[in-house]
Structure formats: structure tokens, C-alpha cells
Scaffold this motif. Sequence first.
Motif, PDB file in Angstrom:
ATOM      1  N   GLU A  63     -10.704  -5.505   3.630  1.00  0.00           N
ATOM      2  CA  GLU A  63      -9.565  -5.244   4.502  1.00  0.00           C
ATOM      3  C   GLU A  63      -9.158  -3.774   4.458  1.00  0.00           C
ATOM      4  O   GLU A  63      -8.826  -3.187   5.491  1.00  0.00           O
ATOM      5  CB  GLU A  63      -8.393  -6.119   4.068  1.00  0.00           C
ATOM      6  CG  GLU A  63      -8.616  -7.609   4.322  1.00  0.00           C
ATOM      7  CD  GLU A  63      -7.461  -8.443   3.806  1.00  0.00           C
ATOM      8  OE1 GLU A  63      -6.536  -7.833   3.236  1.00  0.00           O
ATOM      9  OE2 GLU A  63      -7.485  -9.682   3.978  1.00  0.00           O
TER      10      GLU A  63
ATOM     11  N   TYR B  11     -10.209   1.815  11.009  1.00  0.00           N
ATOM     12  CA  TYR B  11      -9.370   1.776  12.201  1.00  0.00           C
ATOM     13  C   TYR B  11      -8.480   3.015  12.260  1.00  0.00           C
ATOM     14  O   TYR B  11      -8.322   3.645  13.325  1.00  0.00           O
ATOM     15  CB  TYR B  11      -8.530   0.496  12.187  1.00  0.00           C
ATOM     16  CG  TYR B  11      -7.510   0.437  13.302  1.00  0.00           C
ATOM     17  CD1 TYR B  11      -7.889   0.161  14.613  1.00  0.00           C
ATOM     18  CD2 TYR B  11      -6.168   0.674  13.018  1.00  0.00           C
ATOM     19  CE1 TYR B  11      -6.940   0.121  15.613  1.00  0.00           C
ATOM     20  CE2 TYR B  11      -5.220   0.629  14.015  1.00  0.00           C
ATOM     21  CZ  TYR B  11      -5.603   0.348  15.329  1.00  0.00           C
ATOM     22  OH  TYR B  11      -4.673   0.301  16.320  1.00  0.00           O
ATOM     23  N   GLN B  12      -7.882   3.391  11.106  1.00  0.00           N
ATOM     24  CA  GLN B  12      -7.020   4.571  11.075  1.00  0.00           C
ATOM     25  C   GLN B  12      -7.812   5.843  11.380  1.00  0.00           C
ATOM     26  O   GLN B  12      -7.330   6.744  12.080  1.00  0.00           O
ATOM     27  CB  GLN B  12      -6.351   4.676   9.704  1.00  0.00           C
ATOM     28  CG  GLN B  12      -5.350   3.569   9.393  1.00  0.00           C
ATOM     29  CD  GLN B  12      -4.127   3.640  10.263  1.00  0.00           C
ATOM     30  OE1 GLN B  12      -3.811   4.688  10.825  1.00  0.00           O
ATOM     31  NE2 GLN B  12      -3.433   2.511  10.395  1.00  0.00           N
TER      32      GLN B  12
ATOM     33  N   TYR C 103       0.819  -1.207   0.000  1.00  0.00           N
ATOM     34  CA  TYR C 103       0.000   0.000   0.000  1.00  0.00           C
ATOM     35  C   TYR C 103       0.854   1.259   0.000  1.00  0.00           C
ATOM     36  O   TYR C 103       0.400   2.315  -0.397  1.00  0.00           O
ATOM     37  CB  TYR C 103      -0.915   0.014   1.214  1.00  0.00           C
ATOM     38  CG  TYR C 103      -1.868  -1.171   1.230  1.00  0.00           C
ATOM     39  CD1 TYR C 103      -2.885  -1.270   0.277  1.00  0.00           C
ATOM     40  CD2 TYR C 103      -1.718  -2.199   2.142  1.00  0.00           C
ATOM     41  CE1 TYR C 103      -3.741  -2.358   0.270  1.00  0.00           C
ATOM     42  CE2 TYR C 103      -2.577  -3.289   2.145  1.00  0.00           C
ATOM     43  CZ  TYR C 103      -3.589  -3.369   1.208  1.00  0.00           C
ATOM     44  OH  TYR C 103      -4.416  -4.432   1.195  1.00  0.00           O
TER      45      TYR C 103
ATOM     46  N   LYS D 270     -11.695  -1.812   6.405  1.00  0.00           N
ATOM     47  CA  LYS D 270     -11.501  -2.043   7.839  1.00  0.00           C
ATOM     48  C   LYS D 270     -10.287  -1.284   8.357  1.00  0.00           C
ATOM     49  O   LYS D 270     -10.341  -0.649   9.429  1.00  0.00           O
ATOM     50  CB  LYS D 270     -11.324  -3.545   8.070  1.00  0.00           C
ATOM     51  CG  LYS D 270     -11.207  -3.927   9.537  1.00  0.00           C
ATOM     52  CD  LYS D 270     -11.101  -5.443   9.671  1.00  0.00           C
ATOM     53  CE  LYS D 270     -10.945  -5.837  11.149  1.00  0.00           C
ATOM     54  NZ  LYS D 270     -10.831  -7.311  11.304  1.00  0.00           N
ATOM     55  N   GLU D 271      -9.185  -1.335   7.578  1.00  0.00           N
ATOM     56  CA  GLU D 271      -7.983  -0.617   7.992  1.00  0.00           C
ATOM     57  C   GLU D 271      -8.219   0.895   7.990  1.00  0.00           C
ATOM     58  O   GLU D 271      -7.755   1.611   8.901  1.00  0.00           O
ATOM     59  CB  GLU D 271      -6.843  -0.966   7.035  1.00  0.00           C
ATOM     60  CG  GLU D 271      -5.506  -0.298   7.353  1.00  0.00           C
ATOM     61  CD  GLU D 271      -4.917  -0.804   8.655  1.00  0.00           C
ATOM     62  OE1 GLU D 271      -4.062  -0.094   9.212  1.00  0.00           O
ATOM     63  OE2 GLU D 271      -5.306  -1.912   9.095  1.00  0.00           O
ATOM     64  N   GLN D 272      -8.970   1.391   6.978  1.00  0.00           N
ATOM     65  CA  GLN D 272      -9.250   2.820   6.918  1.00  0.00           C
ATOM     66  C   GLN D 272     -10.107   3.259   8.097  1.00  0.00           C
ATOM     67  O   GLN D 272      -9.887   4.325   8.699  1.00  0.00           O
ATOM     68  CB  GLN D 272      -9.942   3.141   5.585  1.00  0.00           C
ATOM     69  CG  GLN D 272     -10.134   4.627   5.334  1.00  0.00           C
ATOM     70  CD  GLN D 272      -8.818   5.348   5.171  1.00  0.00           C
ATOM     71  OE1 GLN D 272      -7.868   4.770   4.670  1.00  0.00           O
ATOM     72  NE2 GLN D 272      -8.749   6.589   5.609  1.00  0.00           N
TER      73      GLN D 272
END
Length: 706
Positions: free
Chosen positions: A308, A315-316, A58, A311-313
Motif C-alpha cells: 500500500e 501515485y504521489q 503516516y 502504491k501510494e508513493q
Amino acid sequence: SEMCIRDRSTQSTGETASGMGGPPGSSWDHPEQEAPKDVKDTFYPEKRGMLKKKSDGYIEVWYDRLCVIKRAEFIWGRRSDLNSLGSLPLNHDNVYDQDGCHFSIHCPSKKGATYHFMAGTEEDAEDWLLVMQDTTSKKQLIHKKFVMADKQRIAAENEMVLLEKERELKKEEKSQRVLQNAEKNRIKQEEIRLQAEQEKARKALGAGIGFLRSRFQARGWNTWREMFQTVNEQRDQARGALRRISSHKLFAAYATWQAYIDAKMEAEHIFQAQQQAEAERQREEQRVQALKQEEMARELERQQKEAEIRKEQAYQDALHAKQIAMEAEMEEKAAYEVYMALQAQHEAEIQQAAAEQARLQAAAHEAMLLQLDTAREQHMAKLAMFAGANKESPKTLETTASLRKRWISFCRRLTHEAGVMKGGLLAEGVVHKWWTRLLEMRDVNTTGRFGSSLVDQVRLLQVFDSSSLSHIATVELGLWFVWFTQQTVGQECLVKDKMGNEHAVLIQQSEITDLDPNQTAQQNVALLELFVADLDDAIKRDLTPETSECAVESVFEDGHGCGPKNMARVKKYIQAAADPYSAVRSPDSDLALFLDLLSSPYALSTTEYQEYVQRLEWEAVPGLPLENQESRQQAFFKARHDFLERVHSQDSIFFTREMQDQYEQQARLNVHAEISVLKFKTWSAEHLNQLCHTPLVANSPLPLRL
């Protein structure tokens, strides 16, 4: 470090391990399958160089990779590793995209993957794309040829099948003819046997007639003969009927058997065709099912990656919001303390700022004086080396006087048939005025023209004197004015040292990209026209009834060395000198010999050629400014290397046979040696920059006279 990291996050394909040679080739049944090795080695273009490749992840990471285009494949790997890290075929359905020095390759045969690369310059990226597109078009052309050959092979096989069927038909006809001949032979043998029996009967009859002498015997014989003939006729009729019946049955049986065999073979062919069609349908269904499953797997994988990423975005975002809230709370608590501390430091900073500013001004002034002293020393050293390395320096009286004598003699030949005769006062004044201008244009201190001094003019005229030309005056006029003026990046300026004394130093006054050889050629053509017009006006003013001192009334008359046709020829010579290897010329023309004369410095001796190259570097890299002197020097090395590579790639450096026989070998040796030296200098600078982690600032290419 071999990678550089940017802040934006993008998705890219990873590297796959494979050999530098790529996957082995197979048959040509598909447009993406590989060609034989011998076809690749002799047909496809090749290219090799260093590029930056974006890796998987990424966070965008670029690695230095050694990239090779060979055998219709684009291969990359580490420069120090013998094995490659990945490769992709250059197929016809690949999609190429370029954005400046970045370019990407979308390869459907690699599951729709996209590979990103970055070249050093936009021109280098265009070269890579041109080689790949050329390879793709040639690969598609080879595939079309093999497809056409495959079609011809299938047509030949079909023709063989038809011939085989015709052969079978002829074989059957032959077998039928054999049966018919056998039947005819049998009938013929039967007739022969019957004739033999009849002959035997006639002989026996003749033997028995002797015994039948009496009337009674004759009557009995007649009765027996009639009965015997009747029996024989009945027997022959029965035998003929049986023979006819047997023959019809045999032919009917053979026809029935032949029809049965044909029907059976046709049924077998139909059955085999049905089986092949069924097998082909099953294989097509399996292939479609596999494609659907693969598409579903890719879609599932893409959805998983998107989930994913979301989900990561999320969380960030949550983490960032929490961090902002904590920072806001801490800022509110520390705001008052910071405000009080700032108030206390504010007064101290004001006092320190005044002292620091005074100290920085003094240090900057001291650094500027040191820089100017260094530039002055370098410039004086160059001038000393230039004057010491050239024994026939223009500063010496003998060289300047001989060149001045040559100039005056040539100008007098323009106004008289004999060069020893003097012209009028005004014409002589014009000649001396332009000689003064020539010296001013070649002054190293004011113009920085190290590479085209009067010494080079003397050598040029010496080579000219030993050549064979048809328009001698025209070519010599072009030689005088082709380098009359020359644009350089350095101009004279006055600097003061620590003692307050003024010194002349060359400083970069114009941008490198502003130097254009075509513009210089146009300026020299304009100066030539001005000189001819000035000389013509002086000649006309000298032609008074009392004093007619010149041999011509006007230099513009037809047939004169400066006539319209000759002037057009000289202008063409000067304009062609801006790019000699692109000019249209004949090998035996004066233009070709004129351009060869300008290329004669390549054939100097080794020592003289090294001094000539050193003077070109001084001309391209002035003393000031010092902060980017190294980068300007490396830019000159690159431009000089590219130009020499173009010269060395020519079939012959010189155009005429006369110059080739005398100077071609020495010129090749000098150019090859300089290319090797430039490659080493460029490599050493790049290696040193990598070790120091301080890359040079990239400059634009130098459009200098090389």
C-alpha cells in the motif's frame, strides 16, 4: 490545540483502550505475568506527569497525554478522562531508547510494538527512563524470587511423593508381619489343641489300665498300644506334611499376588507417563503451529502495508510529476505577462521602499524610546518599593552606621584581644577601605543585588549573636565574606528618555547559564584571601620600633583567627554555601550551624518572607530586554520551585538541633506556602498560553542563588 504536526511520515503503533489500572494480574508462572497487587503497591516506584505521545498514522501527530507509572505498568490517557487510552507492562525484555527529550519503548509482549513519547526537557525524559528501568529490574527480581519459591515447592512435592512411597512400603511390611503373626498364632493354637487331645488320651488310658489286670489283657493292650502309636505317628506325619504343604502354598500365592500387583501398578505408571508425554508433545506442536501462523499473519500484514505504501508513493510521484508539468506549462505562458507586470511595478516599488524605510525607522525609534521609558519606570518603582518596604534600609544612616561599627569592631578583634582598641594607621585604613568595598558590592543601583542587601546582613548577624559556636571569629569572618560579592544577570546602564535625559536602568548583560554558585564562592574565597593578606601587610608595616600599636605581628600566625587552619575552615564554609544540602557535615559542627545561619531567611515572618521572595525575583529578572521578560520570569518560577521542592523534601531544613527547635516550623510553613504560590503562577501562565495559542519561548534553568 493539543497536537502538533510535522512533515515527515513515520509508522507507529496505535493506542489501545484499557483501564487506567491495566490488565488484572495472574499467576507467576511466566516472567511477564503480573505480581500480586499488594507487592506492586509497596515495592514498585511510581511517577506521574504530562508527556506528548505519537499517534498512529503516516503523518506524525503528537498528543498531550497524562502518563502514570504505577504497579509495574506505563499507562496513558487524557487528563480530563477517568479511563486510560492504553498501557504497556514494564517487562525485562523491553528496550528503551532516548534522543534528547524524545524517548521510545519497544515492548515485545505487545507484538513487538514501539511507543514514542516526548518530555518537556531532556532531564525529565531521563527521569522517566530511570523510573521505568528501576521498575523493570525490581519486577525481574520479584520474578526470580517467585521462581525460586516455585522450585522449592516442587522439591517439597517430590519429597512428599518419596515419603508416600516409603509409607506404602512400610504398610506392606506391616501387612506381611500381620500375616506371619496370624500364621504363628494358628500353629500355636494347633499345638495347644494337640496337647489337649494327648492329655485326654492319657487320662482315658489311665482309666482303662485298671481293667487290664490279666496277662492276656496286658498282651492285648500292648498289641493295641503299638498299633495305636503306629497309627498316631502316621497320622501326625501326614498332618505335618499337609501343614507344611499348605504353608508353602500360601506364601507362594501371596508372593505371586504381590508381584502381580507391583507389575500392574508399574505398568499403569508407565502408561500414564506416556500419555502425559504425548499430551505435552501435542500441546508443544500446537503452540509452535500457532506461533508460525501468527508470524505468517504479521508478515502478510507487513507485506500488505508495504504494498500500500509503494502504491501510494507511486501515485504521489505521478501526481507530483503531472503537477510539475502543468506548472511548467503555465509558467511559460505567464512568464512574459509577469515580466511586463514586474517592469511596471519595479519603479513604483522603488519609490514606496524609500518611504516605507523612513517610516519604519521612525516607528522603531519611537518604540525603543517607549520601551526604555517603561523599563526606567519599572526600575524606579522597584527601588521605591525596596526602600519603602524595608524600614531598616541600608540607605538609612542608623542601619549603615550600626553595621559599619560591627565591621570595624570585628576587624579590630583580628588584631587585638579586645575589639575596642585601635590598630595602626595602615591597618585602620585597610579596614575602612574594605568597608567601602562592601558598600559598593551591595549597591542595588549598580549591581541589582536585591536579594542580599545590607538588611539581610544585619539579620544574619543578629541570628549569629544568639547562637552557640566554638569558633566564633572564624564563623563571623565567613558570614562577612560568603555574600561579599554576588553574580547577577543585571548590570547598570544609562538610557535616554524623549527629553534627552539620562537614567540608570538595569539591563541583562550576561547569559543566565553563565551564573555559577561555585564560581561565586571561589570569587568570595579569593576576596577573603586578598583581605587577610592586605590586613597582614598593613600590620607588619605598622610594627615599627617607634610605634608598635597592634597586638599581633601577623594574622597568619598559628592560633590566630586568620591562621592557616582557621583560614582553611572559613574557605570550606564559603565553598559549602554554594550547595548546602550536598555538603558533608556533622549535625553538631560549626559548618552545620554556619549553613543553618545562611538558611535563616526561610524562618522570617510571613510579611518579611514575602518581601524577601519579591526581591529575589527582581534580582533574577532585570527590566531590560522587555520582549522576553515574561519567559525569564517563568524560568525563575520553575527554578525556584525545583529548589524549594528539594529543600522541602529534606528531613529537616536546618541541620542543628538548636536551629530546628527555634525556626523549623516557621521555615516549613513559608516554604510550603511559596511552593503553592509558584505552582499557581506556573499553571495560570500555561493555561493563558494555551488559550492564546502563543507559548512562551523556553529558557534554560536559572543557576541563581535561591
